[in-house]
Design a protein around this motif. Structure first.
Motif: not given
Length: 270
Positions: A1-8, A132-135
C-alpha cells in the motif's frame, strides 16, 4: 500500500515528461535487482530452513552468499560502464541504479533469513519500513524543497533511502541463531552449491524480466515520454498481485524445503 502511495504521489509531483523518464528508469530497476540478487533469496530459504530446524549454524552459507553478492556488484559495475560507453546514458542514473539495486537486493536477502527462521512477526514489523521511509522522505522533500522535485530526485529517494533500514535487521532478528563466519573450505563449497543452484533460475529470471520490460524500452525509443508515463503508471497498479503471490511463497517455500527429503513431501504437495 505504501509503495503504491509513493508511486501515486510521485506522479502528482512530476510533469508528464518527467514522469515518463521516471517510469522508464524505474522499469530498469527490476533488471538490476535480478542481477544483484542472483536468485539468492530462494536459495537461502531452501538451504537455511532445514538448518534452522536442526539449530545448526548457517555461517558458511551466509558468508558464501555475501561473496556472490560482491561478484554481482562487480558485474553490475562492468555492465554500467559498458552502457555508459555505448549509450551515453546519464552516469548519475547508472550510479543510482547500480547502488540502488544492491541496496534493494539486501531487503529481499534479509527477508529470506526471516522466512527461513519463521520469524513472521519480526518480518511483518521490518518489511514495511523501507516503503514507509521512502514515502516519508518524498513527502518531506516535496514540502520543504525550494525547487520542484525532478525524476532524478524521486528515483534517488526510491532506490537509495532503504539503506537506512537495512541495519535494523539485526535489531528485529536478534542475531543469536546465526553467525557470519565459517572456515574458508566450507565457504567455497557453499559458494559453488549456491551458484550451481541459482545459475539456470537466474538466467530464466533475467529473460523473463527483459521480456516484461521490452515494451517500456521500445516505447521510450519510438514514442514521446508522455506515452511511457501513461504505460508505466498503469503498470504500477499490478504490483499488488505480485505482492500477494510473494506472500504465499514465503509461507509455502520454507515448508517445502524442510520436507524435501522426507516421506511427507508428496503428501504436502497434494
Amino acid at each position: 500500500v505504501t509503495n503504491l502511495a509513493f508511486m501515486i504521489y510521485s506522479v502528482n509531483l512530476l510533469s508528464k515528461v518527467e514522469n515518463g523518464k521516471f517510469q522508464y528508469y524505474l522499469s530498469l530497476l527490476p533488471i538490476v535487482l535480478a542481477i544483484a540478487e542472483f536468485g539468492l533469496p530462494n536459495a537461502l530459504i531452501k538451504y537455511i530452513s532445514p538448518l534452522a530446524d536442526k539449530n545448526e549454524d548457517p555461517g558458511a552459507l551466509l558468508r558464501a552468499s555475501l561473496k556472490i553478492k560482491f561478484y554481482s556488484f562487480l558485474l553490475l559495475v562492468l555492465l554500467s560502464i559498458i552502457a555508459f560507453a555505448f549509450t551515453y546514458e546519464n552516469y548519475f542514473v547508472l550510479v543510482i541504479l547500480v547502488f540502488g539495486g544492491i541496496i534493494v537486493s539486501f531487503i529481499s536477502y534479509f527477508e529470506s533469513i526471516f522466512i527461513s527462521y519463521r520469524k513472521y512477526i519480526a518480518l511483518s514489523l521490518w518489511n514495511p519500513l523501507p516503503n514507509i521511509l521512502r514515502l516519508s522522505l518524498l513527502f518531506y522533500f516535496a514540502q520543504t524543497s525550494i525547487h520542484p522535485l525532478t525524476y532524478l530526485d524521486i528515483l534517488t529517494i526510491f532506490a537509495i533511502s532503504p539503506i537506512f533500514i537495512l541495519f535494523l535487521f539485526f535489531f528485529f532478528f536478534g542475531g543469536k541463531e546465526i553467525s557470519w563466519s565459517a572456515p574458508s573450505d566450507l565457504v567455497k563449497d557453499n559458494e559453488r552449491k549456491l551458484i550451481l543452484f541459482n545459475l539456470w533460475a537466474f538466467t530464466a529470471s533475467i529473460f523473463a524480466i527483459l521480456s516484461d520490460r521490452l515494451e517500456v524500452f521500445f516505447l521510450n525509443q519510438f514514442h514521446p515520454p508522455e506515452i511511457v508515463a501513461d504505460y508505466g503508471t498503469a503498470l504500477q497498479l499490478f504490483s499488488g498481485f505480485v505482492i500477494i503471490l510473494a506472500t504465499f511463497n514465503s509461507i509455502i517455500y520454507p515448508k517445502l524445503s524442510r520436507l524435501a527429503e522426507s516421506d511427507e513431501f508428496p503428501i504436502f504437495l497434494k
